[in-house]
Design a protein around this motif. Structure first.
Motif, PDB file in Angstrom:
ATOM      1  N   ALA A  79       0.815  -1.219   0.000  1.00  0.00           N
ATOM      2  CA  ALA A  79       0.000   0.000   0.000  1.00  0.00           C
ATOM      3  C   ALA A  79       0.849   1.269   0.000  1.00  0.00           C
ATOM      4  N   ILE A  80       2.159   1.130  -0.140  1.00  0.00           N
ATOM      5  CA  ILE A  80       3.032   2.268   0.136  1.00  0.00           C
ATOM      6  C   ILE A  80       2.853   3.425  -0.846  1.00  0.00           C
ATOM      7  N   ARG A  81       2.598   3.089  -2.109  1.00  0.00           N
ATOM      8  CA  ARG A  81       2.336   4.147  -3.104  1.00  0.00           C
ATOM      9  C   ARG A  81       1.144   3.754  -3.954  1.00  0.00           C
ATOM     10  N   GLU A  82       0.541   4.775  -4.568  1.00  0.00           N
ATOM     11  CA  GLU A  82      -0.666   4.548  -5.349  1.00  0.00           C
ATOM     12  C   GLU A  82      -0.430   3.533  -6.476  1.00  0.00           C
ATOM     13  N   TYR A 192       4.150  11.143   5.481  1.00  0.00           N
ATOM     14  CA  TYR A 192       3.731  10.627   4.166  1.00  0.00           C
ATOM     15  C   TYR A 192       3.414   9.145   4.196  1.00  0.00           C
ATOM     16  N   CYS A 193       3.725   8.471   5.309  1.00  0.00           N
ATOM     17  CA  CYS A 193       3.843   7.008   5.288  1.00  0.00           C
ATOM     18  C   CYS A 193       2.604   6.301   5.836  1.00  0.00           C
ATOM     19  N   ILE A 194       2.173   5.288   5.101  1.00  0.00           N
ATOM     20  CA  ILE A 194       0.968   4.544   5.457  1.00  0.00           C
ATOM     21  C   ILE A 194       1.280   3.383   6.426  1.00  0.00           C
ATOM     22  N   LEU A 290      20.240   3.730   4.493  1.00  0.00           N
ATOM     23  CA  LEU A 290      19.933   4.832   5.409  1.00  0.00           C
ATOM     24  C   LEU A 290      19.057   5.871   4.688  1.00  0.00           C
ATOM     25  N   PRO A 291      17.729   5.678   4.738  1.00  0.00           N
ATOM     26  CA  PRO A 291      16.849   6.583   3.988  1.00  0.00           C
ATOM     27  C   PRO A 291      17.035   8.049   4.359  1.00  0.00           C
ATOM     28  N   LEU A 292      17.238   8.866   3.325  1.00  0.00           N
ATOM     29  CA  LEU A 292      17.399  10.312   3.512  1.00  0.00           C
ATOM     30  C   LEU A 292      16.029  10.992   3.401  1.00  0.00           C
ATOM     31  N   GLN A 293      15.290  10.614   2.412  1.00  0.00           N
ATOM     32  CA  GLN A 293      13.943  11.129   2.051  1.00  0.00           C
ATOM     33  C   GLN A 293      14.008  12.522   1.439  1.00  0.00           C
ATOM     34  N   SER A 294      14.709  13.462   2.072  1.00  0.00           N
ATOM     35  CA  SER A 294      14.893  14.788   1.462  1.00  0.00           C
ATOM     36  C   SER A 294      16.164  15.401   2.039  1.00  0.00           C
ATOM     37  N   THR A 361      14.400   5.950  -5.606  1.00  0.00           N
ATOM     38  CA  THR A 361      13.823   7.291  -5.674  1.00  0.00           C
ATOM     39  C   THR A 361      12.340   7.195  -6.050  1.00  0.00           C
ATOM     40  N   PHE A 362      11.546   8.047  -5.438  1.00  0.00           N
ATOM     41  CA  PHE A 362      10.099   7.977  -5.645  1.00  0.00           C
ATOM     42  C   PHE A 362       9.511   9.374  -5.774  1.00  0.00           C
ATOM     43  N   ILE A 363       8.424   9.458  -6.532  1.00  0.00           N
ATOM     44  CA  ILE A 363       7.630  10.690  -6.511  1.00  0.00           C
ATOM     45  C   ILE A 363       6.631  10.542  -5.369  1.00  0.00           C
ATOM     46  N   PHE A 364       6.452  11.589  -4.588  1.00  0.00           N
ATOM     47  CA  PHE A 364       5.510  11.547  -3.468  1.00  0.00           C
ATOM     48  C   PHE A 364       4.134  11.070  -3.949  1.00  0.00           C
ATOM     49  N   SER A 365       3.577  10.144  -3.196  1.00  0.00           N
ATOM     50  CA  SER A 365       2.260   9.616  -3.530  1.00  0.00           C
ATOM     51  C   SER A 365       1.360   9.804  -2.304  1.00  0.00           C
ATOM     52  N   PRO A 366       0.330  10.636  -2.415  1.00  0.00           N
ATOM     53  CA  PRO A 366      -0.499  10.867  -1.225  1.00  0.00           C
ATOM     54  C   PRO A 366      -1.260   9.615  -0.811  1.00  0.00           C
TER      55      PRO A 366
END
Ligand code: 5AD
Ligand code: SF4
Length: 468
Positions: A79-82, A192-194, A290-294, A361-366
């Motif tokens: 379910a992490i991204r659309e 952002y995380c489900i 080591l996730p940076l995220q931004s 790398t990912f595009i933000f997914s609401p």
């Protein structure tokens, strides 16, 4: 049609470890029937699928790789991204057709998607041909659910998050490397995380149960274990008598297993003690995801990540200094709500400074229900795609550069199997988690051997076998 009574279900379960009693559930109805499983998402789901396979094989089912000949199809969902969500509903369309041709076909959906109430309701309302819907908290019960299925569409999903099940069976995909759960769920609630909503709050396995599992794997001849958790560094904080991940790591290393790995680490909980333990033991692999995220402290704050750009960089530096030859990979999200060009440039700046060995790398997914899904997001998708493209170019540049540093070096490789692309080659991984393809006898599979690196690409290395 039975809509799931999620509220009732939420009341079930208690907050402690439960030791499952393993029963032989072989049934005449299922003996010799075929099942097909498709897994979406992370390593946690891959490992859950190993449990799902053990449960259905305990009923008498035999695995098939051909969906067309299956009597039971299981989708273990993410379910992490659309897009993961869309893929599953796309696949369901194919299954609906197949069921028209084969009315006896059973379809089961499990994993993270059904942990979201609205998704389960959608399956119930619009996909009545699905026979069973189950979640991530009741996989150990799957055999019984299939055996005792009473309703046309059985729904058994519950979101209670207290229980840790032990003694569960796995049909492991490999005889060489094994996944070992350390904890379930996550307490971090990044905005952002489900995951904290689907897999629930953090609950750790008792250290003695993890060690028993690893010791057993060593006895079976496994060479490598990967300790799994959404946020392994927070391991043990929720136990009655708290234990640190560093302690667990040290004890696992002392079981005598040849290689220990772990995923995923949150920078917030990464202690000096952990760095010291990784540096001290040769069988703890010098590889950290080591996730940076931004790279923008402003966006990190909006993400609820609890560290700044500078704190990430100083942790990164410390790891590089203290752990000899360490490889570090990361996760990055672009296009988080409100991310400006200058925020994005901060991310590029961190990538330039850290020169990661690799990055997802990912595009933000609401995701519905998360705080970020309600944040104002005015950036066009085309801009986000362009940022992703620029980011990927940079990330690939450094992956290649890091891989090129291996040219001409002789490195130990744990050989894991025959290459999918070229059946004349075998493949394995370096201690830094670099994929190496090379020609050698299949008898090498399962061994750690020295390999001379002869070619480097962005995502893999080529090598040739050499004597010690
Ligand atoms: N949108 C995009 N990427 C996400 N991730 C998690 N949630 C989202 C989301 N809503 C990414 C993060 C995480 C990885 C497993 O997936 O980078 O580390
Ligand atoms: Fe999601 Fe953050 Fe937990 Fe990772 S640490 S699973 S990104 S909430």
């Amino acid at each position: 049609m039975n809509l799931p009574d999620m509220k009732e279900a939420k009341k079930r379960g208690e907050n402690h470890t439960k030791y499952v009693r393993q029963e032989n559930l072989v049934s005449k109805a299922f003996l010799g029937k075929r099942y097909f499983i498709r897994t979406y998402g992370c390593q946690m789901n891959v490992h859950d699928s190993e449990e799902i396979c053990a449960c259905v094989e305990n009923l008498g089912f035999i695995k098939t790789e051909d969906m067309q000949e299956a009597d039971l199809v299981i989708l273990n969902t993410c379910a992490i991204r659309e897009n993961a969500h869309d893929k599953v509903f796309g696949y369901l369309g194919r299954l609906k057709h197949l069921k028209r041709e084969k009315p006896d076909l059973m379809i089961a959906i499990g994993g993270c998607m059904p942990q979201q109430e609205d998704v389960t309701e959608e399956i119930c309302k619009h996909h009545p041909y699905v026979d069973l819907v189950f979640g991530t908290h009741n996989i150990h019960d799957l055999g019984r659910l299939l055996l005792e299925k009473k309703r046309k569409q059985e729904v058994d999903v519950y979101s209670i998050e207290g229980d840790v099940y032990e003694n569960v069976l796995y049909k492991r995909d490999s005889h060489i490397t094994a996944w070992v759960n350390t904890m379930y769920g996550c307490d971090k609630f990044c905005t952002y995380c489900i995951v904290p909503y689907t897999r629930g709050r953090q609950r750790s396995r008792k250290m003695e149960d993890i060690l028993l599992e690893v010791e057993d794997l060593v006895k079976q001849g496994y060479q490598e274990v990967t300790l799994l958790g959404q946020n392994v560094n927070a391991y043990g904080k929720d136990l009655e008598v708290p234990v640190s991940f560093a302690t667990l790591l040290e004890k696992v290393s002392k079981t005598g297993i040849s290689r220990v790995r772990f995923v995923t680490s949150h920078p917030w909980d990464f202690t000096d003690e952990m760095i010291d333990i990784i540096a001290k033991y040769d069988n703890i692999m010098p590889y950290i995801h080591l996730p940076l995220q931004s790279g923008s402290s402003r966006i990190l704050k909006l993400m609820g990540r609890r560290y700044t750009k500078e704190e990430y960089l100083s942790l990164f530096q410390k790891m590089k200094e203290r752990i000899s030859g360490v490889a570090i990979t990361t996760d990055i999200i672009v296009g988080f709500p409100g991310e400006t060009e200058s925020d994005f440039e901060e991310t590029l700046d961190v990538v330039n400074t850290c020169q990661f060995d690799g990055a997802y790398t990912f595009i933000f997914s609401p995701r519905a229900g998360t705080p970020a899904s309600k944040m104002k997001d005015e950036t066009d998708l085309s801009i986000k795609e362009e940022r992703l493209h620029r980011l990927n170019e940079l990330v690939n540049h450094y992956s290649l550069q890091n891989n090129q540093a291996y040219l001409g070096k002789k490195v130990p490789v744990l050989v894991q199997g025959v290459s999918e692309k070229d059946p004349n080659k075998i493949y394995g991984y370096t201690d830094t988690m670099k994929l190496v393809n090379f020609s050698a006898s299949k008898e090498m599979i399962g061994r750690i051997i020295p390999v001379l690196i002869t070619d480097a690409k962005s995502f893999s290395l080529d090598g040739e076998i050499v004597s010690d």
